[in-house]
Structure formats: C-alpha cells, structure tokens
Motif scaffolding. Structure first.
Motif, mmCIF file in Angstrom:
data_model
loop_
_atom_site.group_PDB
_atom_site.id
_atom_site.type_symbol
_atom_site.label_atom_id
_atom_site.label_comp_id
_atom_site.label_asym_id
_atom_site.label_seq_id
_atom_site.Cartn_x
_atom_site.Cartn_y
_atom_site.Cartn_z
ATOM 1 N N GLU A 66 52.265 24.448 -48.807
ATOM 2 C CA GLU A 66 51.586 24.189 -47.538
ATOM 3 C C GLU A 66 52.411 24.634 -46.324
ATOM 4 N N TRP A 121 48.921 16.793 -46.100
ATOM 5 C CA TRP A 121 48.258 17.773 -45.245
ATOM 6 C C TRP A 121 47.679 17.090 -44.009
ATOM 7 N N GLU A 157 48.978 17.906 -40.243
ATOM 8 C CA GLU A 157 48.005 18.465 -39.308
ATOM 9 C C GLU A 157 47.849 17.565 -38.085
#
Length: 295
Positions: free
Chosen positions: A32, A278, A282
């Motif tokens: 990621e 994630w 974010e």
C-alpha cells in the motif's frame, strides 16, 4: 488518538506470534506504499542487561519483571505515542540484542542506543512489544493508540514456548525457567492480561494437541496443530460472511468472534488488517492535507 498521525500497537509476549503479525504488516505497508516508524517495546525497558542482572541479584525474589512498571518506562512510552499523534515525531532508542545489531548500532549487546528523533514524514507509528495497550494508575498508553491488536497464546502454550526457548537457546534449566514464570506471575496478571480487554482485535492461538503439562513438553505445537480465535471488540462493520467464505475451515463461535485454522492466520490477518490500515492512513493523509491548506 490522532486523525493526522495514527499509532498502531501489537501487544503480546515473546513467542506469542507478534513476529507473524509484524511480517504481515510489513507486506501490507509495502503493498500500500505506507511508510512506518517502527518502535520495539524492549527499547522502553528501564534497565540494560547488566543492570537487570544486578537488580535481580540485589532484590532476589522481589526483583521486578519486564512485565511490570518497575522495570519499564511506561511514562516515556505514553509520551512517545502522544507526541507522535500530535506531530508525527518523538524520541525513541534501540535495544541491542546481539552481535549483528551491535555492528549496526555501534553499541555492545545488551545495551541501549542514545535517544533520537523518529524519522520525519512517516504515515504511522508501528509498535510491537509487551505494553502497547497498558493502563495503570499513573499512565494510559492505550488511549493514544488508534488500532490496538492483542496476540496471545493460551497460557500453557506460552509456557511451552518460553521453556523451549530458554532451555535450548539460553541454556537455562527447567527449574530456573519455572522460577522465572512464578516470579513474573503477579505482573503478568496485573499488567499483561488486562491489556487484552483494551484491544480492538485479539488473536489467540489454541493448540489442538495435548499441552496439559507444559513443563515436560518436548516440542512446540505448530500453527497447523492449532486454531486461532479472533475476537473483535466491536463487530460492527466486520464482514463476517466474507471472511468465512475466504478462509477455508473457519467458523463463528460468538457474535464477535471467528475461529480459523492456525495455518490460515496469516491470510486472516491480511484480510482483516488491510482495509483497517488503508482507512487509517487515508484519513490521516486527508487530515494533513486539510491542515496544510489552512496554513
């Protein structure tokens, strides 16, 4: 807890499976494109190796253990998590374990490096150690952690792992290891176990072979000889049907718990942690962007 600089803490004793979790997170971070500041719990021990030996000799049966506050810097750990959450930085040092690390850090094994600032510009802080979710009358480390993960085997398996490691790699007798287990038990009960009620997710490995007497066990049960109980403190938002469909041999044991074959633990961690990390990253990147736009 922080919107801009998240902290992730893996809490579990040596041999509990924290290395498997760390390997899983390393793969997630690489996939990621997430940069992490890595912090090891033993860098917050109060004493180096020689100092701890001296404390043991002087205090005898009343010597502090690495499970409790007397032998650790809980305040400094809380300060690090709080500072990282505010600014994305903080002070940390390294504990030098062996000759290889001695060459890397330029310090003898069993000692600490100087305190230094964490690298700038990381996406999150990743802690692995004994006390990532600890709370006492004096500190509350857990409140500064955005994702708290407990990794713990059942107690007989934990003892088997310690006995095997200390006898084979450190040359201790069974009697000496048993004395250590007994001496540390009050701190284990008061400072280690309560953390697993403070975590968001727990992974507990349960052997499916006989471990009734861990003090005579000649082997450590493998992952394939185990099941793993995964407990979610808040099961809302967890897609259990998806997990059950993706992990062969899994089943739900309670409304907030799923059981998976030990050999599938790594896969389960990938499926569970990837969306959680994630979303954390974010959210933090968007929050930092908003802050940058205002300034």
């Amino acid at each position: 807890m922080s919107d801009t600089h998240p902290v992730v803490a893996i809490t579990g004793s040596s041999g509990a499976g924290t290395t498997t979790v760390t390997d899983t997170f390393a793969q997630i971070f690489a996939r990621e494109s997430i940069t992490s500041a890595i912090v090891h719990g033993d860098s917050f021990h109060r004493y180096d190796r020689d100092e701890m030996k001296r404390v043991y000799e002087e205090a005898g049966e009343n010597a502090p253990s690495h499970f409790g506050p007397e032998a650790n810097l809980f305040g400094e750990l809380e300060d690090l998590f709080a500072e990282y959450g505010r600014s994305g930085t903080g002070k940390v040092r390294q504990y030098v374990h062996d000759g290889e690390e001695a060459q890397l850090y330029g310090r003898p094994p069993g000692t600490f490096t100087p305190w230094l600032d964490l690298p700038a510009g990381t996406d999150l802080l990743y802690y692995e150690g004994l006390h990532g979710a600890v709370r006492t009358d004096a500190v509350d480390v857990a409140r500064h952690v955005d994702l708290r993960i407990g990794v713990v085997p059942i107690i007989n398996l934990e003892w088997i792992q310690k006995l095997h490691r200390d006898r084979t790699t450190r040359g201790y007798s069974t009697e000496a290891v048993t004395d250590t287990i007994l001496r540390r038990m009050p701190d284990y009960v008061h400072y280690i176990c309560p953390q697993f009620s403070n975590t968001h997710i727990n992974f507990q490995r349960v052997p499916v072979v006989d471990t009734s007497n861990p003090f005579i066990a000649g082997w450590i049960p493998t992952l394939d000889e185990s099941m793993v109980v995964i407990r979610f403190a808040d099961p809302r938002g967890i897609d259990f049907p998806y997990l059950l469909s993706m992990i062969d041999g899994s089943f739900m044991s309670r409304a907030n718990s799923i059981v998976v074959p030990g050999g599938k633990m790594h896969l389960a961690m990938q499926l569970i942690f990837t969306p959680l990390i994630w979303r954390l990253v974010e959210s933090s990147r968007k929050a930092r962007a908003r802050e940058g736009a205002r300034t």
